[in-house]
Structures are given as C-alpha cells and as structure tokens.
Scaffold this active site. Structure first.
Site, PDB file in Angstrom:
ATOM      1  N   GLY A   1     -58.262   3.506 -14.474  1.00 28.90           N
ATOM      2  CA  GLY A   1     -59.180   2.943 -13.483  1.00 28.90           C
ATOM      3  C   GLY A   1     -60.423   3.794 -13.257  1.00 28.90           C
ATOM      4  O   GLY A   1     -61.186   3.529 -12.320  1.00 28.90           O
TER       5      GLY A   1
ATOM      6  N   SER B   1     -66.126   5.753 -16.991  1.00 35.35           N
ATOM      7  CA  SER B   1     -67.515   6.125 -16.727  1.00 35.35           C
ATOM      8  C   SER B   1     -67.672   6.585 -15.277  1.00 35.35           C
ATOM      9  O   SER B   1     -68.439   7.502 -14.986  1.00 35.35           O
ATOM     10  CB  SER B   1     -68.433   4.916 -16.961  1.00 35.35           C
ATOM     11  OG  SER B   1     -68.239   4.389 -18.247  1.00 35.35           O
TER      12      SER B   1
ATOM     13  N   GLN C   1     -72.342  -1.850 -46.445  1.00 34.17           N
ATOM     14  CA  GLN C   1     -72.961  -3.031 -47.056  1.00 34.17           C
ATOM     15  C   GLN C   1     -73.389  -2.736 -48.498  1.00 34.17           C
ATOM     16  O   GLN C   1     -73.224  -3.557 -49.391  1.00 34.17           O
ATOM     17  CB  GLN C   1     -74.176  -3.451 -46.207  1.00 34.17           C
ATOM     18  CG  GLN C   1     -74.683  -4.853 -46.493  1.00 34.17           C
ATOM     19  CD  GLN C   1     -73.706  -5.931 -46.009  1.00 34.17           C
ATOM     20  OE1 GLN C   1     -72.750  -5.648 -45.299  1.00 34.17           O
ATOM     21  NE2 GLN C   1     -73.945  -7.155 -46.427  1.00 34.17           N
TER      22      GLN C   1
ATOM     23  N   GLY D   1     -70.597  -2.896 -50.843  1.00 34.51           N
ATOM     24  CA  GLY D   1     -69.961  -4.201 -51.037  1.00 34.51           C
ATOM     25  C   GLY D   1     -68.470  -4.101 -50.763  1.00 34.51           C
ATOM     26  O   GLY D   1     -68.043  -3.319 -49.901  1.00 34.51           O
TER      27      GLY D   1
ATOM     28  N   GLU E   1     -67.426  10.704 -23.897  1.00 28.81           N
ATOM     29  CA  GLU E   1     -68.359  11.695 -23.316  1.00 28.81           C
ATOM     30  C   GLU E   1     -69.689  11.057 -22.915  1.00 28.81           C
ATOM     31  O   GLU E   1     -70.763  11.600 -23.174  1.00 28.81           O
ATOM     32  CB  GLU E   1     -68.560  12.867 -24.280  1.00 28.81           C
ATOM     33  CG  GLU E   1     -67.281  13.674 -24.413  1.00 28.81           C
ATOM     34  CD  GLU E   1     -67.383  14.809 -25.406  1.00 28.81           C
ATOM     35  OE1 GLU E   1     -68.415  15.503 -25.407  1.00 28.81           O
ATOM     36  OE2 GLU E   1     -66.423  14.990 -26.167  1.00 28.81           O
TER      37      GLU E   1
ATOM     38  N   SER F   1     -73.010   4.745 -24.335  1.00 33.34           N
ATOM     39  CA  SER F   1     -74.451   4.561 -24.560  1.00 33.34           C
ATOM     40  C   SER F   1     -75.137   4.014 -23.307  1.00 33.34           C
ATOM     41  O   SER F   1     -76.231   4.451 -22.947  1.00 33.34           O
ATOM     42  CB  SER F   1     -74.676   3.603 -25.731  1.00 33.34           C
ATOM     43  OG  SER F   1     -74.284   4.221 -26.927  1.00 33.34           O
TER      44      SER F   1
HETATM   45  C1  LIG Z   1     -61.719   8.422 -29.093  1.00 34.51           C
HETATM   46  C2  LIG Z   1     -61.797   8.689 -27.621  1.00 34.51           C
HETATM   47  C3  LIG Z   1     -61.418   9.925 -27.125  1.00 34.51           C
HETATM   48  C4  LIG Z   1     -61.448  10.170 -25.767  1.00 34.51           C
HETATM   49  N1  LIG Z   1     -61.032  11.383 -25.314  1.00 34.51           N
HETATM   50  C5  LIG Z   1     -61.021  11.628 -23.993  1.00 34.51           C
HETATM   51  C6  LIG Z   1     -60.572  12.900 -23.504  1.00 34.51           C
HETATM   52  O1  LIG Z   1     -60.195  13.788 -24.268  1.00 34.51           O
HETATM   53  N2  LIG Z   1     -60.563  13.115 -22.171  1.00 34.51           N
HETATM   54  C7  LIG Z   1     -60.957  12.155 -21.288  1.00 34.51           C
HETATM   55  O2  LIG Z   1     -60.925  12.423 -20.105  1.00 34.51           O
HETATM   56  N3  LIG Z   1     -61.391  10.934 -21.722  1.00 34.51           N
HETATM   57  C8  LIG Z   1     -61.437  10.661 -23.045  1.00 34.51           C
HETATM   58  N4  LIG Z   1     -61.869   9.441 -23.514  1.00 34.51           N
HETATM   59  C9  LIG Z   1     -62.234   8.404 -22.551  1.00 34.51           C
HETATM   60  C10 LIG Z   1     -63.728   8.218 -22.450  1.00 34.51           C
HETATM   61  O3  LIG Z   1     -64.314   9.302 -21.801  1.00 34.51           O
HETATM   62  C11 LIG Z   1     -63.968   6.890 -21.729  1.00 34.51           C
HETATM   63  O4  LIG Z   1     -63.552   5.877 -22.625  1.00 34.51           O
HETATM   64  C12 LIG Z   1     -65.420   6.687 -21.339  1.00 34.51           C
HETATM   65  O5  LIG Z   1     -65.766   7.552 -20.290  1.00 34.51           O
HETATM   66  C13 LIG Z   1     -65.675   5.246 -20.899  1.00 34.51           C
HETATM   67  O6  LIG Z   1     -64.759   4.875 -19.913  1.00 34.51           O
HETATM   68  P1  LIG Z   1     -63.904   3.535 -20.071  1.00 34.51           P
HETATM   69  O7  LIG Z   1     -63.315   3.490 -21.427  1.00 34.51           O
HETATM   70  O8  LIG Z   1     -62.997   3.451 -18.920  1.00 34.51           O
HETATM   71  O9  LIG Z   1     -64.969   2.361 -20.012  1.00 34.51           O
HETATM   72  P2  LIG Z   1     -65.651   1.787 -18.676  1.00 34.51           P
HETATM   73  O10 LIG Z   1     -66.129   2.895 -17.828  1.00 34.51           O
HETATM   74  O11 LIG Z   1     -64.757   0.768 -18.092  1.00 34.51           O
HETATM   75  O12 LIG Z   1     -66.901   1.081 -19.323  1.00 34.51           O
HETATM   76  C14 LIG Z   1     -66.752  -0.174 -20.001  1.00 34.51           C
HETATM   77  C15 LIG Z   1     -68.144  -0.650 -20.411  1.00 34.51           C
HETATM   78  O13 LIG Z   1     -68.975  -0.754 -19.247  1.00 34.51           O
HETATM   79  C16 LIG Z   1     -70.148  -0.010 -19.434  1.00 34.51           C
HETATM   80  N5  LIG Z   1     -70.581   0.625 -18.203  1.00 34.51           N
HETATM   81  C17 LIG Z   1     -69.861   1.468 -17.429  1.00 34.51           C
HETATM   82  N6  LIG Z   1     -70.614   1.902 -16.410  1.00 34.51           N
HETATM   83  C18 LIG Z   1     -71.838   1.343 -16.566  1.00 34.51           C
HETATM   84  C19 LIG Z   1     -73.038   1.412 -15.848  1.00 34.51           C
HETATM   85  N7  LIG Z   1     -73.130   2.150 -14.742  1.00 34.51           N
HETATM   86  N8  LIG Z   1     -74.081   0.673 -16.295  1.00 34.51           N
HETATM   87  C20 LIG Z   1     -73.985  -0.077 -17.414  1.00 34.51           C
HETATM   88  N9  LIG Z   1     -72.879  -0.172 -18.135  1.00 34.51           N
HETATM   89  C21 LIG Z   1     -71.804   0.523 -17.718  1.00 34.51           C
HETATM   90  C22 LIG Z   1     -69.783   1.070 -20.438  1.00 34.51           C
HETATM   91  O14 LIG Z   1     -70.910   1.553 -21.121  1.00 34.51           O
HETATM   92  C23 LIG Z   1     -68.842   0.327 -21.355  1.00 34.51           C
HETATM   93  O15 LIG Z   1     -69.600  -0.390 -22.299  1.00 34.51           O
HETATM   94  C24 LIG Z   1     -61.868   9.164 -24.870  1.00 34.51           C
HETATM   95  C25 LIG Z   1     -62.284   7.932 -25.373  1.00 34.51           C
HETATM   96  C26 LIG Z   1     -62.258   7.691 -26.725  1.00 34.51           C
HETATM   97  C27 LIG Z   1     -62.701   6.340 -27.234  1.00 34.51           C
END
Ligand SMILES: Cc1cc2nc3c(=O)[nH]c(=O)nc-3n(C[C@H](O)[C@H](O)[C@H](O)COP(=O)(O)OP(=O)(O)OC[C@H]3O[C@@H](n4cnc5c(N)ncnc54)[C@H](O)[C@@H]3O)c2cc1C
Length: 401
Positions: free
Chosen positions: A156, A159, A360, A363, A387, A390
C-alpha cells in the site's frame, strides 16, 4: 588507453572525468570482460543462490571494498559525496559508482543487481549509522559475505512512502515490529535489512523511523517473488519482531529523510546501469545488422535500419552526457537533484526504447528465450519503476523548474 566496450571513450575523455576514473573504467571493464565467459553459463533458475554467489564473487574481486568502514578519505557520516575524489581516491564518489554499474550492467544483470543493493544498504548505514553500526555491518557487506536489503515499499506504499504502515510499537527500551514489506530486492537472501517503519513520532511522513534488522532473528519472514528477470526478490513479514534500541538507524521520526537521502544519492547510478544495458543491446544490434545478409547486401545497408541505429547512438550519447553531468555535480557538492532526476528519467526511458529497437533489428532471433537480446528486453523494464518511477521523477523535475 583503449577503453573496454562497456564505455564510450568520447564521453570518458570529457573533463567531467579525470584520469583516475578512466583507470577505474578500464579495470572494471576488463574484469567484467574476463568474467563474461563464466557469466554466459550462469544458472539463474535459483535466483537466491545465484545472487549469493554473485555477491561472493564481487566481494572476492574487491569491487565492494569501498563499502567498508575504514576506507581512507571516505565520506562516512559526512553527508558529502565528494570527499574521495578530492582526496584522490576515486572510490565512493558518484562517478565511480556510475562507472562500476555501467560496466556490470553491460555484462551481467545479476552483477549490477547485487552491487547496487549492497551499495544502497551500505550507504544508509555509512551515512546515517553510529560507529558501532558501521563496524558491525559494513565489513560483511564489503566482503560480499553478508547480503543487504533496503526495505521501504509496501503493497500500500510504493511511490507514496509517507503511507508506510509497518508498525513499530515502543516496547521497553526498544520496539516491536509488525507488518509487511513488498518488492524487496535481496529480501530472501539478506542478512541485514534497512527497514522503514511507523513509530508514530509525528503525523504522516514525520512518523517514520529506519531500523537495522537482523534477518536471522525470530519474527522475520521472507517469501520469494518470481520476477520477469530472475533476481532475488521477496515480500517480507514481521511478526512480533523485537528491535532493540541499538537497531534504530538515524534519528527517530527521520526515517523518510534517511530513505530519500539514499534514493536520491543512487538516482544517477540507475541511469548508468540503464546505459550499460542499452549499450550492450546497441552493440549487439550493430554487429547483427552488419553481418545479417538481406536483399543481396546487409541489414546495415537499409536506410530504415541505419536510421534506427543512428537514433540509438544519439540516445546513448544524450543519456551518457546527462548522467556524467549529474554525477559530476554531485561529486563537486553542487545542486544536483534536477540533474540526477533528468539523468534517471531520460536514460531509463531511452534504454527501454533502445533495447526494443535492438530486438526489432534482430527480428525473430531477438525473441529466442535465453538469448542475450531476450534477456536484455526483460532486464531493462524494471528500471523505469524502481527507485522513483518515471512519472514521479518527472514531477520532481517539474517542481524544480
Ligand atoms: C525490480 C524491482 C525491485 C525493487 N526493489 C525494491 C527494494 O529493494 N526495496 C523497496 O523498498 N522497493 C523496491 N521496489 C519497489 C519500487 O520501489 C516500487 O515499485 C516503486 O516505488 C513504485 O511503487 P508501486 O510499485 O507501489 O507503484 P505505485 O506507487 O502504485 O505507482 C503505480 C503507477 O502510478 C504512478 N504514480 C504514482 N504516483 C504518481 C504521481 N504522484 N503522479 C503521477 N503518477 C504517479 C507511477 O509512476 C506508476 O506508474 C522494487 C521494484 C521493482 C520493480
């Protein structure tokens, strides 16, 4: 000096780098190239075992040595990332971290992955820990004999880290932790884990504290998650986990400050890793286009293929320049937040486009399971999410305008 293929010599020749950086690039590039044959046969069916093996390999070769507590001229606790390079030790400065990640990512995803997670964990401890915490945890991380993890995210709270809910309830002189963490790199192999938890010292973002958790202690659980690119990745569970007062990392209520400091410092290095993956894809595509026969000539004679290759090259140069500028600014103690965000945003997005364009050009051969191109296609995707996604990074750039 002719630099290894992981690097663009024109970029490294810029005054943003010095001779010591070029020597480092040569050394890490050569080491990776020497390991390439062994890594080609790397068994990743058990990502945890492969991850541990890679940490041992990196540690034995000395590529994690700078994480130790006793490096001369290092920036431990100073809060300044530029110490080493000014004292002539290109060791912990951001340009050195970027060069290492670029070379490792170019050659082997798991090498970059292990390196980067050790680096994140050690940075939190080095920059915010007590002398005792540094002495206790950094030697193992630096030797690759102990695996680290940085556990911030929850199902939960991704970001929006201010929504972290893992509860740390005061109990005697310590705390009891209950709750879960999600998506934690090295979570299932970690010996020590930096955990962001809610201590309730203040509202929302002010109520968070970081802890240094011993993953072998009772109450800690890790459940592996399968990833599109095999890496050690896990959900964590804390059940009545006792965290003594000595495990508090940094000040109570300042957990989000610790987390953001570590993430911001690492941002340019994610860009560097993206460049490593993309440069590999580009070079593979270029070689393929030059050798693949088509229409009585070669793919590389076709104008649309040439245009695609030119586009990749321009994007790689742009990403490399943005990243070098960001790392240089950080090392010199200049304002860097906008630069490192721009480097991460542009480089990870461009790397996705470059790898896709490279597939691409290959192929059907680019989609063969287990081939270098297919692996790069899976490996590059997560860099636009972790981290700082985008979208979130774009918002920080907009805020700085
Ligand atoms: C391979 C991998 C390794 C990871 N390793 C770790 C780790 O070691 N430790 C750790 O703590 N976490 C880790 N993570 C988690 C990672 O930090 C989170 O996935 C990331 O912070 C995004 O959070 P979420 O996946 O909950 O997406 P959400 O926060 O739910 O976001 C979903 C979408 O909404 C968009 N969004 C969110 N907020 C906004 C905003 N304010 N404005 C516009 N768009 C927004 C996001 O860009 C995204 O496209 C890892 C993730 C991956 C994929």
């Amino acid at each position: 000096m002719s630099l290894p293929e992981a690097f663009d010599p024109d970029v490294l020749a810029l005054p943003l780098f010095d001779a010591a950086h070029r020597t480092l690039a040569d050394e890490i590039g050569q080491w990776c190239a020497d390991r390439a044959k062994a890594w080609a046969g790397l068994d990743t069916t058990d990502p945890a075992a492969a991850g541990r093996g890679m940490l041992a390999e990196l540690g034995q070769a000395g590529w994690l040595r700078h994480l130790g507590p006793d490096r001369p001229g290092c920036d431990i606790g100073s809060g300044r990332p530029d110490r080493d390079i000014r004292s002539g030790q290109p060791d912990r400065d951001i340009r050195s971290l970027c060069l290492r990640r670029q070379a490792l990512a170019y050659h082997e995803d798991l090498a970059d992955f292990g390196y980067s997670i050790q680096e994140l964990t050690a940075a939190a401890i080095a920059r915010h820990g007590t002398d005792e915490q540094r002495r206790r945890h950094l030697p193992g991380l630096a030797a690759g004999t102990s695996a680290g993890a940085l556990a911030l995210s929850e199902s939960g709270a991704g970001s929006d880290l201010a929504a972290v809910a893992l509860e740390a309830t005061p109990d005697g002189d310590g705390f009891v932790l209950n709750g879960t963490k999600a998506w934690i790199a090295q979570g299932d192999i970690a010996d020590v884990c930096v955990v962001l938890a809610r201590t309730g010292d203040g509202p929302g973002p002010l109520g968070l504290t970081t802890f240094l958790v011993d993953c072998a202690a009772p109450g800690f659980g890790a459940e592996p998650i399968g990833a599109i690119a095999p890496r050690s990745w896990a959900s964590l569970t804390f059940t009545d986990f006792r965290a003594g007062p000595e495990t508090v990392l940094g000040e109570r209520g300042q957990g989000l400050v610790v987390a953001l400091d570590v993430l911001e410092r690492a941002r340019a290095t994610v860009a560097a890793a993206a460049i490593g993956f993309a440069r590999r894809a580009f070079r593979l595509a270029l070689d393929h286009a030059r050798t693949r026969k088509a229409y009585g000539g070669r793919l590389a004679d076709l104008q649309l293929v040439r245009s695609s290759l030119a586009g990749m090259d321009v994007k790689l140069s742009a990403a490399s320049l943005l990243t070098a500028r960001a790392a240089w600014a950080m090392d010199l103690g200049l304002d860097y937040a906008k630069h490192s965000s721009a480097a991460k945003l542009y480089s990870t997005e461009a790397a996705g486009e470059i790898v896709d364009a490279a597939v691409q050009i290959f192929g059907a051969a680019g989609l063969v399971s287990g081939s270098a191109m297919e692996r790069l296609y899976r490996q590059i995707r997560s860099l636009r999410i972790y981290e700082g996604s985008s979208e979130v990074i774009a918002m920080t750039i907009a805020d700085a305008l």
